[in-house]
Design a protein around this motif. Structure first.
Motif, mmCIF file in Angstrom:
data_model
loop_
_atom_site.group_PDB
_atom_site.id
_atom_site.type_symbol
_atom_site.label_atom_id
_atom_site.label_comp_id
_atom_site.label_asym_id
_atom_site.label_seq_id
_atom_site.Cartn_x
_atom_site.Cartn_y
_atom_site.Cartn_z
ATOM 1 N N LEU A 11 0.838 -1.189 0.000
ATOM 2 C CA LEU A 11 0.000 0.000 0.000
ATOM 3 C C LEU A 11 0.877 1.243 0.000
ATOM 4 N N THR A 12 0.550 2.212 -0.848
ATOM 5 C CA THR A 12 1.334 3.440 -0.929
ATOM 6 C C THR A 12 0.910 4.464 0.122
ATOM 7 N N ALA A 32 1.323 -0.572 -4.894
ATOM 8 C CA ALA A 32 2.560 -0.537 -5.673
ATOM 9 C C ALA A 32 2.968 -1.978 -5.961
ATOM 10 N N VAL A 33 2.987 -2.336 -7.244
ATOM 11 C CA VAL A 33 3.300 -3.701 -7.671
ATOM 12 C C VAL A 33 4.595 -3.659 -8.473
ATOM 13 N N ASP A 34 5.623 -4.328 -7.962
ATOM 14 C CA ASP A 34 6.911 -4.352 -8.656
ATOM 15 C C ASP A 34 6.787 -5.064 -9.993
ATOM 16 N N ARG A 35 7.492 -4.520 -10.987
ATOM 17 C CA ARG A 35 7.587 -5.188 -12.278
ATOM 18 C C ARG A 35 8.604 -6.317 -12.166
ATOM 19 N N ARG A 36 8.510 -7.269 -13.058
ATOM 20 C CA ARG A 36 9.373 -8.453 -12.992
ATOM 21 C C ARG A 36 10.811 -8.160 -13.379
ATOM 22 N N ALA A 46 7.890 0.061 -10.577
ATOM 23 C CA ALA A 46 6.624 -0.425 -10.035
ATOM 24 C C ALA A 46 5.465 0.217 -10.782
ATOM 25 N N ASP A 47 4.363 -0.496 -10.818
ATOM 26 C CA ASP A 47 3.107 0.051 -11.306
ATOM 27 C C ASP A 47 2.264 0.389 -10.086
#
Length: 148
Positions: A11-12, A32-36, A46-47
């Motif tokens: 959570l941001t 916040a979802v890290d890119r691979r 991150a997206d």
């Protein structure tokens, strides 16, 4: 048609919990979802995904998760649009959360948070009804035993 989303991220900010005029709880947050893969500078990008959760789930989510919490969510993507005060059409894409999962204990979360609500303890499932539990014996299954 399939519209299914599964995300793991942090959570941001704290969940923004509000209530509709009818008294229905609605929580909004960014995940916040890290890119691979890493970028050319060797950094992981991150997206930032907008999420919405409704009703009792929203109240529980807001009580247990805070800025920096690592969480897994499941839901679906929804788009909507509205006209802003300047008369421009604004399009919004967000994930409608249907289920969520704790991915760390509160003590593992180094990002702060209010700390007012302890994380519920998960009780281990009983294996007393499992005839193969802790036997150490291999289980032999032939192709004839498979129903497919």
């Amino acid at each position: 048609m399939i519209n299914r989303v599964v995300l793991t991220g942090r959570l941001t900010r704290d969940v923004d919990l509000r209530y509709t005029q009818g008294g229905t709880a609605v929580g909004t947050f960014n995940l916040a979802v890290d890119r691979r893969f890493k970028n050319q500078q060797g950094e992981r990008e991150a997206d930032f995904v907008q999420c919405v959760i409704w009703r009792k789930g929203a109240e529980n989510f807001a009580n247990f998760f805070h800025k920096g919490s690592l969480v897994g969510i499941e839901g679906h993507i929804q788009t909507r649009n509205y006209e802003n005060q300047q008369g421009n059409r604004v399009y919004v894409t967000e994930v409608i959360v249907e289920d969520f999962t704790f991915l760390e204990r509160r003590s593992e979360n180094n990002y702060g948070g209010s700390g007012n609500s302890p994380m519920p303890q998960q009780t281990p499932t009983s294996t007393t009804n499992d005839p193969f539990a802790n036997s150490g014996d291999p289980i032999n299954v032939s192709d004839d035993d498979m129903p497919f």
